[in-house]
Design an enzyme around this catalytic site. Structure first.
Site, PDB file in Angstrom:
ATOM      1  N   SER A 189       0.804  -1.167  -0.028  1.00 53.94           N
ATOM      2  CA  SER A 189      -0.006  -0.024   0.049  1.00 53.94           C
ATOM      3  C   SER A 189       0.984   1.168  -0.084  1.00 53.94           C
ATOM      4  CB  SER A 189      -0.959  -0.115   1.116  1.00 53.94           C
ATOM      5  OG  SER A 189      -1.967   0.933   0.965  1.00 53.94           O
ATOM      6  N   ASP A 199      -9.577  -5.205  -4.780  1.00 57.92           N
ATOM      7  CA  ASP A 199      -8.991  -4.175  -3.868  1.00 57.92           C
ATOM      8  C   ASP A 199     -10.016  -3.002  -3.609  1.00 57.92           C
ATOM      9  OD1 ASP A 199      -7.301  -2.111  -2.628  1.00 57.92           O
ATOM     10  OD2 ASP A 199      -5.586  -3.145  -3.260  1.00 57.92           O
ATOM     11  N   HIS A 234      -7.500  -5.782  -0.421  1.00 55.36           N
ATOM     12  CA  HIS A 234      -6.222  -4.901   0.047  1.00 55.36           C
ATOM     13  C   HIS A 234      -5.390  -5.392   0.881  1.00 55.36           C
ATOM     14  CE1 HIS A 234      -4.016  -1.081  -0.227  1.00 55.36           C
ATOM     15  NE2 HIS A 234      -3.946  -1.137   1.130  1.00 55.36           N
TER      16      HIS A 234
END
Length: 274
Positions: free
Chosen positions: A95, A225, A254
């Protein structure tokens, strides 16, 4: 606790276990090195040296008044890797940590980095613009900031309970311990750092960083995601990389390094050994 002190006096906390080729992990927002437990233990047992740090303002690192943007994050990583004298390291970022990896690796001293991995990562750029019509509207990130400022503790329940791990999907197996651990890590950090980091992860353009990276780079992204939508992230990053490989995961969320650690770890190991 193991820490280094950066040039501006910030103490960066890190874990450094084992021997062998170093694998360094870069966490997402608003978490800490603890988010990599499943990967740190796995690779430690495989004979690797594993390192993970808490970004400034996060976890156990100094809660600084400033420096909550990608150039400083990458500079902190450069100081840490120099202090530990990491060579031929594999840098793995999830991320926001994927953005940090992209910026660091693009500028790293030759010999420091062997390979890179971007997992559910924010590059090339998240926010919608004329140049990035598939991005998310700025209103989405303004909403994050408003929720954070209004009631951070509740916001840090809502995110992992809902979209982060896909626990809001029909039939999902909800893991209360994972939600609690996300909340714990988030609340360890500083609200100002987390607030400013929203701009860093959503508005930083990593296009030129990706183009500069000349080591093999694996891009891993879940197709479900809900935080960093697949179509405007993984495939675009892979195209910009000189030696990029895209691996997509139908239905994965995610937070797939946690929810699907067995598959992610096996694919990471295959890439590192390959």
């Amino acid at each position: 606790m193991a820490t280094i002190k950066t040039r501006d006096g910030t103490e960066i906390y890190y874990k450094d276990w084992g021997a062998g080729q170093p694998v360094m992990f870069h966490h997402g927002w608003p978490l800490s090195a603890d988010d990599w437990d499943g990967q740190m233990q796995f690779f430690l047992m495989k004979g690797y040296r594993v390192i993970a740090h808490d970004r400034r303002g996060h976890g156990r690192s100094t809660q600084t008044a400033g420096g909550h943007e990608m150039n400083t994050y990458a500079a902190d990583v450069a100081e840490l890797t120099a202090a530990l004298d990491l060579k031929d390291a594999i840098h793995v970022g999830h991320s926001t940590g994927g953005g940090e990896v992209a910026r660091y690796v693009a500028r790293a001293t030759p010999g420091r980095v062997a390979k890179a991995v971007l997992i559910s990562a924010v590059p090339p750029i998240m926010v919608k613009s004329e140049k990035n019509p598939g991005g998310l509207p700025i209103d989405v990130f303004d909403g994050f900031r408003a929720a954070l400022a209004a009631n951070r503790a509740q916001f840090y329940r809502d995110v992992p309970t809902g979209p982060f791990y896909g626990f809001n999907r029909p039939g999902a197996k909800v893991l209360p311990g994972v939600i609690d651990n996300w909340w714990r890590q988030g609340m360890m950090g500083a609200i100002n750092a987390h607030y400013e980091c929203i701009k860093a992860f959503s508005e930083t353009d990593f296009t030129e960083d990706l183009r500069k990276i000349d080591v093999p780079t694996l891009v891993m992204h879940g197709e479900d995601d809900q935080i960093v939508p697949y179509a405007d992230a993984g495939p675009l990053s892979a195209k910009l990389l000189k030696h990029g490989t895209l691996k997509s995961y139908p239905g994965f969320p995610h937070g797939m390094p946690t929810t699907n650690a067995d598959i992610i770890n096996a694919d990471l190991l295959g890439f590192i050994k390959g």
